[in-house]
Design a protein around this motif. Structure first.
Motif: not given
Length: 494
Positions: A340-364
């Motif tokens: 993570r480079m930018d600490n100004t945004h919502d870390v929870k939302r970013e982590f959820r998006e990262w999980l799916i984008a990086n194939d760590k999980c399949n669903t929201q």
């Protein structure tokens, strides 16, 4: 809005007047089952508010600097205990000593039976900012003078919870109340009754958040009377600064009420002491809001409809967690924070998006489930520094102490928090007491009342075992409790 403006607000003034008129007559039927905090239980009928201090129970202990233990249980011993805690806190502040303030703050948490905030306080102390931060918030939240609610904002309040409210209340010389789930439940109930009786419209200014009980108690007025559900701690509905504002507003209300009624808790002496006595009265009746029912029914409150509450609904699912693979989640989160480079945004939302984008999980839904152990009511890992996260991700004793603070021992108050760690304890008990999976499921469902179905009990064991093995509390092969398990949980019982 400052103190004078708040107290002069029409709705606030009318509510305080209603409290002054109502408190002398209303009575409560108290029923506390036996627990570690109320040994032997307690039952009393038709108690007036001014009599509640004799029914105050909080069996607690904490360790002083010389390693001696301070014990308390009733109101008089609790006053003596908290006076010592206050003295320690104030000495640390006067000496401008971050480490001593950390130790004193941990002692407050030990007395309060909460783990929340230990990691936050540990990190502040390590960074050398604990003293300045605690002093700053303590000054703003004090009921002294003409404070402004807007001073408690997203910019000033990084965190607020059931541990920090106790620290700030004990620091204040003017009677700032501890705003925990029981105190919040009681004042929220009074406000709901005021609105029903006076037909007043709800105002956000007097919205009082509440917590979720870990047992079979009613902590939300909506569980007892027909009213809207109160906002809950540790949800997006109650930002940290909103919880802090609730403490300040309640402090102003109590102070104004006691200035109006000089007889209420007059035996306590100073106005600040009377304020804490009033808070203690709220604490007693906030244990289970069903204690209001008979009095409400007798007074009828202009046709208020009382719900049938012979047994309070379980507000959650016992000790069944949101299912997740704990070790994977911790490692994923550490990996995400490293990238993570930018600490100004919502870390929870970013982590959820990262999980799916990086194939760590399949669903929201799975991504949302992965947030469960990271949230404040569990291991409180959002906004931790990367070095601390690395230690936590490595696990074992060092990992758990990085999450909770050095030499942490398990403590749990009356709220539904630290579910993951309770599940570790329950899993250890199940493996010690039963030899097969079926027996362990029955143990959790029937003996411990921790789950309602086989599937729920399996989820509990899966999470409990995963967390326990990761932190060295359970053996990785046998799932039996380790020596660290026995040390960490010590004499803990649900």
């Amino acid at each position: 809005m400052n103190k004078n403006e708040f107290l002069q607000h029409r709705d606030v003034s009318k509510f305080i007047g209603w409290l002054a008129d109502t408190l002398p007559d209303i009575t409560f039927n108290l029923k506390f089952p036996p627990s570690r905090y109320v040994p032997g239980g307690l039952e009393a009928q038709e108690c007036h508010f001014n009599e509640l201090l004799q029914f105050y129970r909080w069996q607690a202990s904490w360790t002083q600097r010389d390693n001696s233990v301070v014990n308390s249980g009733d109101w008089e011993t609790t006053k003596a205990s908290t006076a010592k805690l206050k003295k320690w806190l104030m000495h640390a502040l006067d000496q401008k000593n971050n480490e001593e303030l950390r130790q004193a703050s941990f002692a407050v948490l030990e007395w309060g039976g909460v783990l929340s905030s230990r990691g936050f306080l540990e990190q502040k102390a390590r960074n050398g900012t604990l003293l300045d931060y605690i002093k700053m918030v303590g000054n703003i939240i004090s009921v002294e003078g003409n404070r402004d609610l807007d001073d408690l904002s997203e910019q000033t309040i990084e965190k607020f919870n059931s541990g920090l409210t106790k620290i700030y209340a004990l620091m204040d010389n003017f009677g700032s109340p501890i705003y925990d789930s029981r105190v919040g439940a009681a004042i929220a109930m009074f406000y709901a009754l005021y609105r029903i009786e006076t037909e007043a419209a709800a105002t956000p200014l007097l919205t009082f958040p509440v917590g979720i009980a870990r047992g079979n108690q009613a902590r939300d007025p909506a569980m007892v009377i027909n009213t809207n559900a109160a906002p809950k701690f540790y949800t997006t509905a109650v930002a940290p600064y909103k919880w802090a504002q609730a403490q300040l507003k309640l402090g102003w209300i109590i102070e104004s009420l006691l200035q109006r009624d000089q007889n209420l808790f007059k035996e306590e002496g100073s106005l600040a002491s009377r304020c804490h006595a009033f808070e203690a009265g709220l604490f007693v009746i906030g244990y289970d809001l069903r204690c209001f029912v008979e009095s409400i029914g007798a007074n009828n409150h202009h046709g208020a409809i009382i719900e049938a509450v012979n047994g309070a609904q379980r507000q959650e699912r016992g000790w069944v967690p949101t299912g997740h693979s704990f070790r994977s989640v911790i490692n994923y989160f550490h990996e995400f924070m490293e990238q993570r480079m930018d600490n100004t945004h919502d870390v929870k939302r970013e982590f959820r998006e990262w999980l799916i984008a990086n194939d760590k999980c399949n669903t929201q839904n799975t991504a949302n489930a992965y947030l469960f152990p990271l949230r404040e009511a569990e291991f409180d890992l959002f906004n931790r520094d990367i070095d601390t996260l690395k230690v936590i991700a490595c696990g074992d004793r060092e990992g758990l102490e990085a999450a909770l603070g050095k030499n942490a021992r398990f403590a749990i108050g009356e709220d539904r928090q630290q579910v993951c760690l309770v599940d570790v304890w329950l899993t250890g008990q199940a493996y010690e007491n039963r030899d097969d999976q079926g027996g362990r499921l029955r143990f959790l469902i029937e003996d411990m009342d921790a789950a309602g179905t086989d599937n729920a009990a399996r989820t509990l064991i899966a999470v409990g075992r995963n967390v326990g093995v990761h932190f060295g509390l359970l053996d990785g092969v046998t799932s039996q409790p380790t020596e660290y398990y026995r040390e960490f949980f010590a004499d803990f019982q649900l």
